[in-house]
Design an enzyme around this catalytic site. Structure first.
Site, PDB file in Angstrom:
ATOM      1  N   SER A  14      -7.789 -23.479  14.102  1.00  0.00           N
ATOM      2  CA  SER A  14      -6.997 -23.624  15.316  1.00  0.00           C
ATOM      3  C   SER A  14      -7.626 -24.729  16.150  1.00  0.00           C
ATOM      4  CB  SER A  14      -6.943 -22.283  16.066  1.00  0.00           C
ATOM      5  OG  SER A  14      -6.014 -22.333  17.126  1.00  0.00           O
ATOM      6  N   HIS A  41      -2.984 -23.412  13.438  1.00  0.00           N
ATOM      7  CA  HIS A  41      -2.135 -23.095  14.584  1.00  0.00           C
ATOM      8  C   HIS A  41      -1.571 -24.382  15.186  1.00  0.00           C
ATOM      9  CE1 HIS A  41      -4.639 -19.199  15.362  1.00  0.00           C
ATOM     10  NE2 HIS A  41      -3.862 -19.110  14.289  1.00  0.00           N
ATOM     11  N   ASP A 135      -7.878 -14.787  15.444  1.00  0.00           N
ATOM     12  CA  ASP A 135      -7.021 -14.834  14.258  1.00  0.00           C
ATOM     13  C   ASP A 135      -7.844 -15.288  13.053  1.00  0.00           C
ATOM     14  OD1 ASP A 135      -4.696 -14.646  12.730  1.00  0.00           O
ATOM     15  OD2 ASP A 135      -4.136 -16.723  13.124  1.00  0.00           O
TER      16      ASP A 135
END
Length: 189
Positions: A14, A41, A135
């Site tokens: 991310s 992401h 995540d």
């Protein structure tokens, strides 16, 4: 390590992960046959050319965003599409899912890691890079528990340490590596 011990390589990241992701892609041998899946992401409703940027910077001819039910081909690099969870199906194809975001993210790294665990078991190399939420931690822990090879970027060296730190907090079965250590291990495949 021999390349054929993995059926798939999944790299999740991310915030702060793009430069490291490019670096890892450049470490892969041109003749590698294991498919590489990138789950990164991205903003949902903004036009993204991340696939083009990654391919250009890493010196890869093409990075594909797979479609639902598309076959996973040897030696190809795939980028999870924006706003869809990327899953794997028995028989070697992708499945796209539009269910709720996980950790505010769709695609979710956890969803992809968990799906890979179900389909590929311990024949996965999973890598978790920089990011600002948790995540990927749960999915990486699941993969580690079944014997898959799992690496996290050293949080002390990550631009955003929350993601790799979350994985380290829930399992000790993963390898904490610097970018250079990960690159060397990929070169050794």
């Amino acid at each position: 390590m021999k390349q054929d011990i993995y059926d798939i390589i999944i790299i999740g990241g991310s915030a702060g992960s793009i430069p490291v992701c490019i670096s890892l892609l450049t470490a892969l041998k041109k003749e590698q046959t294991v498919p590489v899946i990138l789950v990164i992401h991205r903003m949902r409703n903004v036009v993204s050319e991340l696939d083009t940027l990654l391919a250009k910077e890493a010196g890869i001819r093409k990075i594909m965003e797979p479609e639902d039910k598309q076959a996973i081909l040897p030696g190809k690099v795939y980028l999870a599409p924006q706003n869809y969870h990327l899953l794997f199906e028995e028989g070697g194809s992708f499945s796209l899912d539009y269910s709720d975001a996980v950790h505010y993210s769709r695609p979710s790294i956890d969803v992809s890691f968990e799906s890979a665990a179900e389909v590929y078991g311990k024949k996965v190399l999973a890598v978790l890079l920089s990011g600002a939420n948790a995540d990927g931690a749960k999915g990486l822990s699941l993969l580690a528990d079944i014997g898959a090879e799992c690496w996290v970027q050293d949080p002390d060296l990550a631009e955003y340490p929350a993601m790799p730190a979350a994985a380290i907090a829930i399992t000790d079965k993963i390898k904490v590596l610097s970018e250079e250590e990960m690159k060397q291990r990929l070169r050794d495949l």
